[in-house]
Design an enzyme around this catalytic site. Structure first.
Site, PDB file in Angstrom:
ATOM      1  N   LYS A 181       2.052  -0.998  -0.005  1.00  0.00           N
ATOM      2  CA  LYS A 181       2.831  -0.198   0.949  1.00  0.00           C
ATOM      3  C   LYS A 181       1.880   0.663   1.768  1.00  0.00           C
ATOM      4  O   LYS A 181       1.841   1.889   1.654  1.00  0.00           O
ATOM      5  CB  LYS A 181       3.828   0.666   0.201  1.00  0.00           C
ATOM      6  CG  LYS A 181       4.926  -0.150  -0.458  1.00  0.00           C
ATOM      7  CD  LYS A 181       5.820   0.762  -1.248  1.00  0.00           C
ATOM      8  CE  LYS A 181       6.580   0.007  -2.302  1.00  0.00           C
ATOM      9  NZ  LYS A 181       6.941   0.861  -3.443  1.00  0.00           N
TER      10      LYS A 181
ATOM     11  N   ARG B 288      11.161   0.643 -16.989  1.00  0.00           N
ATOM     12  CA  ARG B 288      12.050   1.660 -16.425  1.00  0.00           C
ATOM     13  C   ARG B 288      13.354   1.765 -17.210  1.00  0.00           C
ATOM     14  O   ARG B 288      13.937   2.854 -17.309  1.00  0.00           O
ATOM     15  CB  ARG B 288      12.333   1.350 -14.955  1.00  0.00           C
ATOM     16  CG  ARG B 288      11.172   1.739 -14.064  1.00  0.00           C
ATOM     17  CD  ARG B 288      11.414   1.380 -12.629  1.00  0.00           C
ATOM     18  NE  ARG B 288      10.470   2.101 -11.772  1.00  0.00           N
ATOM     19  CZ  ARG B 288      10.240   1.796 -10.506  1.00  0.00           C
ATOM     20  NH1 ARG B 288      10.879   0.796  -9.933  1.00  0.00           N
ATOM     21  NH2 ARG B 288       9.382   2.492  -9.797  1.00  0.00           N
TER      22      ARG B 288
ATOM     23  N   GLY C  14       5.883   1.292  -9.819  1.00  0.00           N
ATOM     24  CA  GLY C  14       6.528   0.180 -10.514  1.00  0.00           C
ATOM     25  C   GLY C  14       5.578  -0.986 -10.739  1.00  0.00           C
ATOM     26  O   GLY C  14       5.440  -1.480 -11.863  1.00  0.00           O
TER      27      GLY C  14
ATOM     28  N   GLY D 207       6.146   6.186  -5.323  1.00  0.00           N
ATOM     29  CA  GLY D 207       6.373   6.971  -4.115  1.00  0.00           C
ATOM     30  C   GLY D 207       6.725   8.415  -4.448  1.00  0.00           C
ATOM     31  O   GLY D 207       6.208   9.355  -3.831  1.00  0.00           O
TER      32      GLY D 207
HETATM   33  P1  ADP Z   1       3.409   0.341  -6.791  1.00  0.00           P
HETATM   34  O1  ADP Z   1       4.714  -0.361  -7.021  1.00  0.00           O
HETATM   35  O2  ADP Z   1       2.603   0.473  -8.044  1.00  0.00           O
HETATM   36  O3  ADP Z   1       3.566   1.641  -6.060  1.00  0.00           O
HETATM   37  P2  ADP Z   1       2.931  -1.224  -4.415  1.00  0.00           P
HETATM   38  O4  ADP Z   1       4.353  -1.659  -4.430  1.00  0.00           O
HETATM   39  O5  ADP Z   1       2.472  -0.372  -3.313  1.00  0.00           O
HETATM   40  O6  ADP Z   1       2.515  -0.588  -5.826  1.00  0.00           O
HETATM   41  O7  ADP Z   1       1.983  -2.494  -4.342  1.00  0.00           O
HETATM   42  C1  ADP Z   1       2.012  -3.545  -5.276  1.00  0.00           C
HETATM   43  C2  ADP Z   1       1.765  -4.835  -4.597  1.00  0.00           C
HETATM   44  O8  ADP Z   1       0.556  -4.800  -3.853  1.00  0.00           O
HETATM   45  C3  ADP Z   1       1.610  -5.991  -5.540  1.00  0.00           C
HETATM   46  O9  ADP Z   1       2.696  -6.860  -5.365  1.00  0.00           O
HETATM   47  C4  ADP Z   1       0.297  -6.645  -5.127  1.00  0.00           C
HETATM   48  O10 ADP Z   1       0.374  -8.044  -5.096  1.00  0.00           O
HETATM   49  C5  ADP Z   1       0.081  -6.103  -3.740  1.00  0.00           C
HETATM   50  N1  ADP Z   1      -1.323  -6.116  -3.294  1.00  0.00           N
HETATM   51  C6  ADP Z   1      -2.369  -5.493  -3.841  1.00  0.00           C
HETATM   52  N2  ADP Z   1      -3.519  -5.784  -3.185  1.00  0.00           N
HETATM   53  C7  ADP Z   1      -3.185  -6.612  -2.187  1.00  0.00           C
HETATM   54  C8  ADP Z   1      -3.929  -7.285  -1.160  1.00  0.00           C
HETATM   55  N3  ADP Z   1      -5.248  -7.152  -1.050  1.00  0.00           N
HETATM   56  N4  ADP Z   1      -3.245  -8.074  -0.308  1.00  0.00           N
HETATM   57  C9  ADP Z   1      -1.909  -8.213  -0.422  1.00  0.00           C
HETATM   58  N5  ADP Z   1      -1.160  -7.632  -1.363  1.00  0.00           N
HETATM   59  C10 ADP Z   1      -1.781  -6.829  -2.243  1.00  0.00           C
HETATM   60 MG    MG Z   2       5.943  -1.552  -5.734  1.00  0.00          MG
END
Ligand code: ADP
Ligand code: MG
Length: 396
Positions: free
Chosen positions: A200, A35, A353, A377
């Site tokens: 999320k 970023r 992220g 998001g």
């Molecule tokens: P992004 O930042 O790409 O939008 P998120 O913040 O929504 O993605 O999610 C990322 C997090 O999701 C990571 O820290 C990962 O460890 C967690 N995650 C993915 N699958 C699982 C799972 N089955 N159980 C718990 N946490 C998970």
């Molecule tokens: Mg995230």
């Protein structure tokens, strides 16, 4: 939207630029500086135009309180290294230090204010409180450039309110991100596959209703999977679960079925007895998860099936790791999906992220993909067709 060049001659002007420098940290070490790198072109453009550049950014969720754990110091240091120029970090956001720091800037120099989320007004739901803080930001500058794409879906003082206080423009990063997203919402080449994962859950479940209308196929992994499996009546053990969303998810499954759309769920899951990098992992059928275990990745059969669907698509948008990709043992599903995206004959976009950090961490290069978006998001809300306050406020 106005561009930076529409702001006229910026020589000697104090330009506030909102960037998204919300990088993942391990202690005070930045684990993915993507970023910050993405913010460089606009900052450099402003420096070259002779502006006094004042960077506004947030880090984490300090919730309106000063907390040194969320200081932007690591981001300021890294920005300084990447620009090969001094970046002074003020001790506060809009106080004496901020004013003195801005005062001391020469043309072409860069300063940063402390974490805007140290100020309670930044994320306030009260329009007056946000506006009051935005006035204090505005007093520090002559123009505003909005370049923090990852936050344009937030109605926050440094994203939304500030833009109506000063002559404002979109930065090159925001313009580039919007251009890619327009391709995804316009007439995207089909098949169009959206892959969703991550943690999320409730945020992302809301976008599904709209995504099943735009995309042909929705592939679901990550923590969201378990709410789907629960909606189908399966045991999910100790996995992430949003019980209050089960009914909504049932609705999405029905809607997809009646609309001729596909929602693809994993058929096998990697489970462990407790959340730990070295916990003994086993692969179980998705409809036979043990009560006393939790799922941390999609299984190998699912990874293969997901990859096959993705590779055949001509447009793919992916947000959210398929498992706990930060831990090597649970990164296989994410790796398979990333690999498949690199083979897409068409447009492949990675957003979010943690997703961006995961693909870089797994050794993929940015140009293996059509586009790596800095916003998860924000991208999702754009694809949903929502009004993004930080963009609509820039509309001319
Ligand atoms: P992004 O930042 O790409 O939008 P998120 O913040 O929504 O993605 O999610 C990322 C997090 O999701 C990571 O820290 C990962 O460890 C967690 N995650 C993915 N699958 C699982 C799972 N089955 N159980 C718990 N946490 C998970
Ligand atoms: Mg995230």
């Amino acid at each position: 939207m106005k561009s930076v060049t529409d702001l006229g001659d910026l020589r000697g002007q104090r330009v506030l630029v909102r960037c998204d420098l919300n990088v993942p940290l391990d202690g005070d070490t930045i684990t993915d500086d993507g970023r910050i790198r993405a913010s460089l072109p606009t900052i450099n453009q402003l420096r070259e135009a002779g502006a006094k550049v004042i960077v506004l950014a947030h880090l984490g969720r300090p919730k309106g309180k000063v907390n040194s754990e969320f200081s932007l110091a690591p981001a300021a240091r890294r920005l300084s290294e990447l620009l090969d120029a001094e970046v002074t970090l003020a001790d506060d956001v809009v106080g004496d230090s901020a004013r003195a720091t801005v005062e001391a800037l020469a043309d072409g120099q860069v300063a940063m204010l402390e974490n805007v989320r140290f100020e309670p007004g930044e994320e306030s739901k009260d329009d007056g409180e946000r506006s009051e803080l935005a006035d204090k930001y505005a007093a520090l500058g002559d123009a505003f450039v909005s370049d923090g794409f990852g936050v344009v879906h937030r109605k926050q003082a440094s994203v939304y309110d500030l833009a109506s206080k000063l002559p404002s423009a979109a930065g090159g990063l925001v313009e580039a991100e919007v251009e890619v997203l327009q391709k995804l919402t316009g007439d995207a080449a089909r098949p169009y596959v959206v892959v969703l994962g991550g943690a999320k859950v409730s945020d992302k479940l809301n976008v599904i209703a709209n995504l099943i209308r735009t995309a042909d196929t929705l592939v679901i992994g990550g923590g969201m999977v378990f709410t789907f499996l629960a909606a189908q009546g399966h045991e999910v053990g100790k996995s992430l679960l949003e019980s209050d969303q089960i009914d909504a998810v049932k609705g999405y499954l029905d809607e997809a079925a009646s609309g001729g759309k596909q929602i693809i769920l994993p058929t096998d899951i990697v489970v462990v007895p407790e959340f730990a990098a070295d916990a003994p992992a086993t692969v179980v059928r998705a409809d036979e998860m043990p009560k006393d275990q939790l799922g941390l990745d999609i299984g190998p059969e699912s990874a293969e099936r997901f990859a096959a669907v993705i590779e055949k698509a001509h447009t793919v948008f992916w947000n959210g790791p398929m498992g706990v990709a930060e831990m090597e043992a649970f990164a296989k599903g994410t790796r398979a999906v990333a690999e498949a995206l690199t083979k897409v004959d068409g447009l492949s976009v990675v957003g979010g992220g943690d997703s961006a950090a995961a693909v870089r961490d797994l050794g993929f290069a940015d140009d293996d993909f059509g586009h790596i978006s800095t916003g998860g998001g924000a991208s999702l809300e754009y694809l949903e067709g929502k009004d993004l306050p930080g963009l609509s406020v820039l509309a001319d």
